[in-house]
Scaffold this motif. Structure first.
Motif, PDB file in Angstrom:
ATOM      1  N   PRO A  74      -3.539-133.162  60.739  1.00  0.00           N
ATOM      2  CA  PRO A  74      -3.180-132.275  61.856  1.00  0.00           C
ATOM      3  C   PRO A  74      -1.919-132.694  62.617  1.00  0.00           C
ATOM      4  N   LEU A  75      -1.580-133.995  62.574  1.00  0.00           N
ATOM      5  CA  LEU A  75      -0.416-134.467  63.342  1.00  0.00           C
ATOM      6  C   LEU A  75       0.903-133.931  62.788  1.00  0.00           C
ATOM      7  N   THR A  76       0.963-133.732  61.484  1.00  0.00           N
ATOM      8  CA  THR A  76       2.221-133.264  60.885  1.00  0.00           C
ATOM      9  C   THR A  76       2.277-131.736  60.787  1.00  0.00           C
ATOM     10  N   LEU A  77       1.193-131.074  61.230  1.00  0.00           N
ATOM     11  CA  LEU A  77       1.131-129.610  61.065  1.00  0.00           C
ATOM     12  C   LEU A  77       2.184-128.855  61.866  1.00  0.00           C
ATOM     13  N   LEU A  78       2.430-129.326  63.097  1.00  0.00           N
ATOM     14  CA  LEU A  78       3.377-128.604  63.953  1.00  0.00           C
ATOM     15  C   LEU A  78       4.812-128.654  63.405  1.00  0.00           C
ATOM     16  N   PRO A  79       5.335-129.871  63.071  1.00  0.00           N
ATOM     17  CA  PRO A  79       6.675-129.870  62.454  1.00  0.00           C
ATOM     18  C   PRO A  79       6.713-129.097  61.145  1.00  0.00           C
ATOM     19  N   LEU A 117       9.214-125.900  60.428  1.00  0.00           N
ATOM     20  CA  LEU A 117      10.125-125.883  59.280  1.00  0.00           C
ATOM     21  C   LEU A 117       9.830-124.687  58.371  1.00  0.00           C
ATOM     22  N   LEU A 118       8.541-124.394  58.190  1.00  0.00           N
ATOM     23  CA  LEU A 118       8.138-123.260  57.348  1.00  0.00           C
ATOM     24  C   LEU A 118       8.656-121.943  57.944  1.00  0.00           C
ATOM     25  N   THR A 119       8.572-121.825  59.275  1.00  0.00           N
ATOM     26  CA  THR A 119       9.036-120.608  59.948  1.00  0.00           C
ATOM     27  C   THR A 119      10.539-120.428  59.751  1.00  0.00           C
ATOM     28  N   LEU A 160      21.950-135.696  55.559  1.00  0.00           N
ATOM     29  CA  LEU A 160      23.149-136.029  56.342  1.00  0.00           C
ATOM     30  C   LEU A 160      22.788-136.400  57.773  1.00  0.00           C
ATOM     31  N   ILE A 161      21.826-135.656  58.358  1.00  0.00           N
ATOM     32  CA  ILE A 161      21.424-135.925  59.748  1.00  0.00           C
ATOM     33  C   ILE A 161      20.806-137.324  59.850  1.00  0.00           C
ATOM     34  N   GLY A 162      19.856-137.610  58.966  1.00  0.00           N
ATOM     35  CA  GLY A 162      19.341-138.981  58.820  1.00  0.00           C
ATOM     36  C   GLY A 162      18.475-139.545  59.936  1.00  0.00           C
ATOM     37  N   THR A 163      18.105-138.748  60.934  1.00  0.00           N
ATOM     38  CA  THR A 163      17.211-139.262  61.987  1.00  0.00           C
ATOM     39  C   THR A 163      15.772-139.349  61.436  1.00  0.00           C
ATOM     40  N   PRO A 164      14.844-140.075  62.111  1.00  0.00           N
ATOM     41  CA  PRO A 164      13.459-140.155  61.611  1.00  0.00           C
ATOM     42  C   PRO A 164      12.803-138.778  61.457  1.00  0.00           C
ATOM     43  N   LEU A 165      13.073-137.851  62.428  1.00  0.00           N
ATOM     44  CA  LEU A 165      12.498-136.506  62.334  1.00  0.00           C
ATOM     45  C   LEU A 165      13.051-135.765  61.114  1.00  0.00           C
ATOM     46  N   ALA A 166      14.369-135.918  60.893  1.00  0.00           N
ATOM     47  CA  ALA A 166      14.990-135.261  59.726  1.00  0.00           C
ATOM     48  C   ALA A 166      14.410-135.805  58.427  1.00  0.00           C
ATOM     49  N   ASP A 167      14.131-137.121  58.404  1.00  0.00           N
ATOM     50  CA  ASP A 167      13.523-137.722  57.202  1.00  0.00           C
ATOM     51  C   ASP A 167      12.120-137.183  56.951  1.00  0.00           C
ATOM     52  N   LEU A 168      11.359-137.009  58.061  1.00  0.00           N
ATOM     53  CA  LEU A 168      10.000-136.456  57.947  1.00  0.00           C
ATOM     54  C   LEU A 168      10.064-135.025  57.400  1.00  0.00           C
ATOM     55  N   LEU A 169      10.994-134.233  57.957  1.00  0.00           N
ATOM     56  CA  LEU A 169      11.135-132.843  57.517  1.00  0.00           C
ATOM     57  C   LEU A 169      11.588-132.768  56.060  1.00  0.00           C
TER      58      LEU A 169
END
Lengths: 214, 194
Positions: free
Chosen positions: B34-39, B43-45, B93-102
């Motif tokens: 459930p924690l990764t559902l929101l990101p 991204l899906l949207t 290219l962005i390379g931030t932790p959030l970008a890596d997760l996405l």
């Protein structure tokens, strides 16, 4: 040498039965639900979707087993999805031209979706890439037959309750529940089938445990 | 107003997963985390809206004769694949932790029954303007995310010792989804989208 061949045979049989029965791709792993829920309303649909799924799992599985490991991980989904869609477009053309235009019209939306179903992504993208050719083939066949068994049972039961027919032949029963063609009925039916399989395995497990204690 | 109505209906009243079954396996699998559902949902949207915008003009060019109908899935997969490669490169290219997760979620976001199913259905069943088609895809993915969150909560509540062994886990979850789909059918008498 003979022992090696026997060992390999039993290993492949193990992989086949794992995806076909013990950890059935649909009833235990919850993969490939979409075609069953939306298009599994007649046995003919079920058989066509099983053949298409088998074509994709075997061909793309072998492709990924041969060259998947050489491709970067991020490019693998693109490679097998494009290949699968190409194969499915060919299958749809064959169905329309040589088998039945009526079936093609009914399944036009659902056949291409097999390329991106969870069944394809988990078996082809997850298992086949990085496994040997024989193991990949055994897994693809196990998953195809496991999926086929479930979709054919659900489709046949739905066809009987919707129109009192099976494979187009009228049955001598009086049942008419057209609502069964909606997805809710398939969800409930799959739930009961999954419970049945779970009961079977929990009983077998309990018997084994009792045997070990004795 | 029509555009907003399509978005609202697809998100809340006529859930795509429950009414068509598309994406049900993915929703069941994602509900375990459930924690990764929101990101994932965000991204899906975005991905779904971009792919509708990319496929729409090409689909108009392709036409509607039987050959075009046969080739449409290939066009859709080609656009989705190009979009996937471009977004993957951008996130790298962005390379931030959030970008890596996405970036790790991107293969599942791009190649699934919801993204491709929406594209196929919009082009097959509707003659919608571009903005309405995008609104429909956004509504559908919001509805998918809400349902996946609901399944996550159901999973937690149904993990109870009173539940018979045979029905623990997936079986009861499937039956619950069936009852939920049956409940939502009540809306389909007044609202019919899919």
């Amino acid at each position: 040498m003979k022992t090696d061949t026997t060992h390999e045979f039993w290993r492949l049989t193990g992989i086949f039965t794992e995806t076909f029965w013990k950890k059935n791709v649909v009833l235990v792993q919850a993969a490939g639900l979409c075609p069953i829920l939306s298009a599994g309303v007649s046995l003919k649909n079920g058989v066509v979707l099983t053949i298409c799924t088998m074509l994709i799992l075997v061909c793309c599985g072998l492709f990924m087993s041969l060259i998947g490991i050489k491709l970067p991980a991020w490019l693998r989904p693109v490679a097998y999805t494009v290949l699968a869609t190409g194969l499915l477009v060919g299958a749809a053309y064959g169905l329309d031209r040589y088998v039945s235009h009526e079936l093609y019209t009914k399944l036009y939306l659902f056949i291409p979706l097999i390329a991106v179903s969870t069944l394809t992504t988990t078996r082809v993208g997850g298992f086949s890439a990085g496994n040997r050719l024989s193991a990949s083939l055994a897994d693809a066949l196990g998953a195809s037959f496991g999926f086929g068994l479930v979709i054919c049972i659900v489709s046949a039961l739905r066809e009987i309750t919707i129109s009192n027919t099976i494979w187009g032949h009228t049955l001598p029963i009086e049942l008419s529940m057209p609502e069964v063609s909606l997805t809710f009925a398939a969800y409930i039916l799959l739930g009961f089938m999954a419970a049945g399989l779970q009961t079977l395995f929990s009983r077998r497990l309990r018997k084994q445990e009792r045997g070990e204690r004795l | 107003m029509n555009t907003f109505w399509y978005l609202l209906t697809a998100a809340l009243l006529q859930n795509f997963v429950l009414s068509t079954g598309f994406g049900s396996s993915m929703a069941l699998r994602l509900s375990r985390r459930p924690l990764t559902l929101l990101p994932f949902g965000c991204l899906l949207t975005v991905f779904s809206a971009l792919s509708v915008a990319g496929v729409y003009p090409l689909d108009k060019l392709l036409g509607s004769d039987p050959t075009a109908k046969l080739l449409r899935p290939l066009l859709i997969i080609a656009v989705v694949s190009v979009l996937y490669i471009v977004l993957y490169g951008l996130l790298k290219l962005i390379g931030t932790p959030l970008a890596d997760l996405l970036r790790k979620m991107l293969p599942t976001v791009a190649f699934n029954n919801v993204t491709v199913g929406v594209l196929l259905i919009i082009n097959h069943q509707f003659a919608l303007p571009l903005m309405t088609a995008i609104a429909l895809s956004v509504g559908t993915t919001i509805g998918f995310t809400l349902l996946a969150l609901l399944i996550g909560d159901l999973r937690r509540r149904l993990d109870h010792p009173d539940v018979p062994v045979a029905f623990r886990g997936l079986p009861l979850l499937l039956v619950s989804l069936g009852l939920l789909a049956l409940g939502l059918m009540g809306f389909s008498s007044s609202v019919v989208l899919m």
